[in-house]
Motif scaffolding. Structure first.
Motif, short mmCIF file in Angstrom:
data_model
loop_
_atom_site.label_atom_id
_atom_site.label_comp_id
_atom_site.label_asym_id
_atom_site.label_seq_id
_atom_site.Cartn_x
_atom_site.Cartn_y
_atom_site.Cartn_z
N UNK A 31 1.01 -1.66 -0.64
CA UNK A 31 0.51 0.23 0.11
C UNK A 31 0.90 1.50 -0.33
N UNK A 32 2.01 0.97 -0.84
CA UNK A 32 3.30 2.49 -1.10
C UNK A 32 1.76 2.92 -1.79
N UNK B 212 16.71 4.38 -6.98
CA UNK B 212 16.85 5.83 -6.68
C UNK B 212 16.47 6.58 -7.64
N UNK B 213 15.39 7.68 -7.03
CA UNK B 213 15.01 9.02 -7.65
C UNK B 213 15.55 10.34 -8.46
N UNK B 214 15.68 10.22 -9.93
CA UNK B 214 15.85 10.98 -10.18
C UNK B 214 14.66 12.49 -10.84
N UNK B 215 15.20 13.40 -11.31
CA UNK B 215 14.32 14.44 -11.82
C UNK B 215 13.12 13.98 -13.03
N UNK B 216 12.28 14.09 -12.84
CA UNK B 216 11.70 13.85 -14.35
C UNK B 216 11.86 14.31 -15.66
N UNK B 217 12.51 15.49 -15.64
CA UNK B 217 13.32 16.79 -16.18
C UNK B 217 14.74 16.59 -17.21
N UNK C 293 10.61 4.41 1.23
CA UNK C 293 11.66 3.57 1.62
C UNK C 293 11.40 3.02 0.02
N UNK C 294 12.44 3.30 -0.69
CA UNK C 294 12.20 2.24 -1.74
C UNK C 294 13.41 0.84 -2.32
N UNK C 295 14.57 0.96 -1.42
CA UNK C 295 15.55 0.40 -1.44
C UNK C 295 16.60 0.72 -2.07
#
Length: 262
Positions: free
Chosen positions: A46-47, A75-80, A69-71
């Motif tokens: 339920x994330x 990693x998260x990067x800017x969509x732009x 938490x994604x592990x």
């Protein structure tokens, strides 16, 4: 075609998982997207606050809850940055983000107030009571680079806590064509008049739903007199002495660097 909201049919060819305006990719790769396993795990725990499967382009997209938490493997990067890299899936990622924003802000019928559900035959939402249909909307906007005797007009916006100078921009008003909007926005924000308005290119900017049309124009008359509610500073800059400008991936960057390459 339709947006499907059945988890059993959600395994698209590509998986877009968004954390606000950032996209999840596999760590240590060149923007490789995660597999369906991560989407299913996020659903199980339920994330996810909203999601869709786009049958037109066969991708699954989801908006994650804040601070999920994604592990270590992701990693998260800017969509732009996806736009800047001109990734093959940039269009689909832009569409996915825009549709998720649209769904988040389109939950109830504006006519009768009842809930909306995803239509079964096209990209739309249908009222469960009065059956009216609501379609994704775009907010058309212009962005323009003005030139005068080899110098570029760049401005710093008063609502942004940054030293970045960029092109003038604004939303198209009812009854305007794009060229009228260009002339009006420049006049309102800087007090100058322009000529030789010419279209350059366009870009989807799903933050949340803009379609940006990029123009160039030449100074015609007037001195800079800024609209302080919108602009904190505006100046003519020589091409060899520019201030900090927007990052790659934005239409402003493309307009400015296009002028520099001439």
């Amino acid at each position: 075609m339709a947006l499907i909201s059945n988890p059993a049919q959600a395994a698209g060819k590509r998986i877009f998982l968004f954390s606000e305006n950032k996209l999840l990719v596999c760590a240590g790769t060149q923007n490789e997207l995660p597999g369906v396993e991560l989407f299913e795990r996020c659903m199980q725990h339920q994330f996810i606050c909203d999601w869709l499967y786009d049958t037109d382009y066969e991708y699954t997209a989801a908006l994650l809850e804040k601070d999920v938490p994604i592990g270590d493997g992701f990693c998260r990067i800017p969509l732009r940055s996806i736009f800047a890299a001109e990734e093959a899936f940039a269009f689909e990622a832009s569409r996915a983000h825009a549709l998720l924003n649209w769904k988040a802000g389109t939950r109830f019928c504006s006519y009768c107030g009842n809930a909306l559900k995803d239509a079964e035959d096209e990209t739309a939402r249908t009222c469960v009571q009065c059956t009216r249909r609501v379609y994704p909307s775009l907010s058309p906007a212009i962005i323009v680079l003005v030139e005068k005797e080899g110098k570029l007009l760049l401005a710093k916006h008063s609502r942004r806590n940054t030293d970045v100078y960029t092109c003038l921009a604004g939303y198209v008003e009812a009854g305007e064509n794009l060229e009228n909007c260009v002339a009006r926005e420049i006049k309102e924000e800087t007090g100058i008049e322009v000529t030789n308005i010419r279209y350059v290119t366009s870009q989807s900017w799903p933050f949340p739903d803009q379609l940006m049309a990029g123009f160039r124009a030449d100074w015609k008359s007037g001195e800079i007199n800024i609209q302080q509610s919108e602009i904190s500073d505006a100046r003519w800059f020589s091409k060899d002495a520019l201030p900090e400008i927007p990052k790659p991936g934005s239409l402003a960057y493309k307009l400015i660097t296009g002028a520099l390459s001439e």
